[in-house]
Design a protein around this motif. Sequence first.
Motif, PDB file in Angstrom:
ATOM      1  N   VAL A  17      -3.339   4.838   2.664  1.00  0.00           N
ATOM      2  CA  VAL A  17      -3.465   5.978   1.745  1.00  0.00           C
ATOM      3  C   VAL A  17      -3.839   7.283   2.451  1.00  0.00           C
ATOM      4  O   VAL A  17      -4.024   8.305   1.791  1.00  0.00           O
ATOM      5  CB  VAL A  17      -4.501   5.671   0.639  1.00  0.00           C
ATOM      6  CG1 VAL A  17      -4.010   4.551  -0.256  1.00  0.00           C
ATOM      7  CG2 VAL A  17      -5.863   5.317   1.245  1.00  0.00           C
ATOM      8  N   LEU A  48       0.678   5.805  -0.804  1.00  0.00           N
ATOM      9  CA  LEU A  48       0.214   6.738  -1.824  1.00  0.00           C
ATOM     10  C   LEU A  48       1.133   6.833  -3.037  1.00  0.00           C
ATOM     11  O   LEU A  48       0.763   7.436  -4.032  1.00  0.00           O
ATOM     12  CB  LEU A  48       0.055   8.144  -1.216  1.00  0.00           C
ATOM     13  CG  LEU A  48      -1.210   8.402  -0.393  1.00  0.00           C
ATOM     14  CD1 LEU A  48      -1.159   9.798   0.223  1.00  0.00           C
ATOM     15  CD2 LEU A  48      -2.455   8.252  -1.261  1.00  0.00           C
ATOM     16  N   GLY A  77       0.808  -1.207   0.000  1.00  0.00           N
ATOM     17  CA  GLY A  77       0.000   0.000   0.000  1.00  0.00           C
ATOM     18  C   GLY A  77       0.840   1.255   0.000  1.00  0.00           C
ATOM     19  O   GLY A  77       2.032   1.238  -0.275  1.00  0.00           O
ATOM     20  N   ASN A  98       3.367   8.383   4.392  1.00  0.00           N
ATOM     21  CA  ASN A  98       3.116   9.386   3.353  1.00  0.00           C
ATOM     22  C   ASN A  98       3.531  10.794   3.750  1.00  0.00           C
ATOM     23  O   ASN A  98       3.338  11.730   2.972  1.00  0.00           O
ATOM     24  CB  ASN A  98       1.622   9.387   3.004  1.00  0.00           C
ATOM     25  CG  ASN A  98       1.167   8.063   2.438  1.00  0.00           C
ATOM     26  OD1 ASN A  98       1.851   7.449   1.623  1.00  0.00           O
ATOM     27  ND2 ASN A  98      -0.006   7.600   2.866  1.00  0.00           N
ATOM     28  N   SER A 131      -5.051  -1.384  -2.525  1.00  0.00           N
ATOM     29  CA  SER A 131      -6.298  -0.723  -2.895  1.00  0.00           C
ATOM     30  C   SER A 131      -7.498  -1.651  -2.790  1.00  0.00           C
ATOM     31  O   SER A 131      -8.640  -1.196  -2.745  1.00  0.00           O
ATOM     32  CB  SER A 131      -6.195  -0.166  -4.322  1.00  0.00           C
ATOM     33  OG  SER A 131      -6.037  -1.213  -5.267  1.00  0.00           O
ATOM     34  N   LYS A 191       4.056  11.215  -0.326  1.00  0.00           N
ATOM     35  CA  LYS A 191       3.618   9.863  -0.650  1.00  0.00           C
ATOM     36  C   LYS A 191       4.734   8.888  -0.309  1.00  0.00           C
ATOM     37  O   LYS A 191       5.918   9.246  -0.318  1.00  0.00           O
ATOM     38  CB  LYS A 191       3.246   9.746  -2.133  1.00  0.00           C
ATOM     39  CG  LYS A 191       4.354  10.195  -3.091  1.00  0.00           C
ATOM     40  CD  LYS A 191       3.867  10.241  -4.533  1.00  0.00           C
ATOM     41  CE  LYS A 191       4.975  10.732  -5.470  1.00  0.00           C
ATOM     42  NZ  LYS A 191       4.504  10.802  -6.875  1.00  0.00           N
ATOM     43  N   LYS A 237       4.663   1.400  -5.218  1.00  0.00           N
ATOM     44  CA  LYS A 237       3.831   0.210  -5.068  1.00  0.00           C
ATOM     45  C   LYS A 237       4.072  -0.765  -6.219  1.00  0.00           C
ATOM     46  O   LYS A 237       4.207  -1.975  -6.003  1.00  0.00           O
ATOM     47  CB  LYS A 237       2.354   0.586  -5.030  1.00  0.00           C
ATOM     48  CG  LYS A 237       1.857   1.160  -3.722  1.00  0.00           C
ATOM     49  CD  LYS A 237       0.369   1.503  -3.795  1.00  0.00           C
ATOM     50  CE  LYS A 237      -0.479   0.308  -4.163  1.00  0.00           C
ATOM     51  NZ  LYS A 237      -1.919   0.629  -4.218  1.00  0.00           N
ATOM     52  N   THR A 249       2.274   5.498  -6.114  1.00  0.00           N
ATOM     53  CA  THR A 249       1.846   4.460  -7.054  1.00  0.00           C
ATOM     54  C   THR A 249       3.015   3.728  -7.692  1.00  0.00           C
ATOM     55  O   THR A 249       3.008   2.495  -7.804  1.00  0.00           O
ATOM     56  CB  THR A 249       0.957   5.089  -8.150  1.00  0.00           C
ATOM     57  OG1 THR A 249      -0.156   5.741  -7.524  1.00  0.00           O
ATOM     58  CG2 THR A 249       0.438   4.025  -9.095  1.00  0.00           C
TER      59      THR A 249
END
Length: 280
Positions: A213, A182, A180, A220, A205, A226, A187, A184
């Motif tokens: 998130v 923020l 997980g 984050n 997600s 993030k 991840k 992307t």
Amino acid sequence: MTSTSRRTVLTALATAAVSGPVLIGAGAAPAHAADDLYTSNTDLYTRLAGREGTDFGRRYKRHEQSDNSISTAYPFPRTTVMAPHGGGIETGTSELCLAVAGYHPATFERSPAGGPVHDYWMFEGLRSSNNGELHVTSVNCDDRVALSMAGGSLNVLSLHGCTAAQAGVAGTRPEAVVVGGLHTAFKDYLRAAFGSAGFRTVDGSTVPALAGVQPLNIANRTVLGKGGQLEITTELRQAMFGVNTRAGRPGSTTEVFDRFVAAARTAIARLEARPDQAIL
């Protein structure tokens, strides 16, 4: 893609140092988790005053850096590895935190020798039992050192433990990691690295409770706003140690542990190689 200047990093450091604890103290964070006994790290430290070293402990390492050159820019630490619920709270995450940062969990020597190292921070439960009472959900982490380290890093990788049921994988193959946060791209790199290493991955997600998130999640609260979060099932963490006790874990890591650590470090290296990770 844009690059990150040293001025941006210094500005973010100053902002984190000034605003981080104020945001938490002002109630900007969501309500603490229903099962948490303490509303924040500050609440825990206050109510357990004098119990550090017996009930709980904190460890961290910031690598010394200097840049006295007018003409040459030297590397700046990009990634901090964190274990907000280490020790007996979410077992195995302290050892993973050290190893992913580049240090052997038993000897604290660089591992692999000559390999890259990262800053790290961890909060640990040291009790013989009832360590779960020391859990402070990540959006309410207001430890001053943790906030300053996250706020001074481009990236954070936060390590957690969960059950197979929480991850949605209870049954035939409960050894899994929920990826997980923020960030992307981070991840994607983590899922690719763990998949290549033979681990079952779950996209955060699809598991909202473990998605990581929230902007105030310590993972984050970085320069870029993030980061990455790993929720590792109990069964997978158990497979990483021959002796699964606080005293036994650092010196009894298994091949599963080594593969997991190598995959995490591969993903970090891939992330740090991106153009937007440059410190100009």
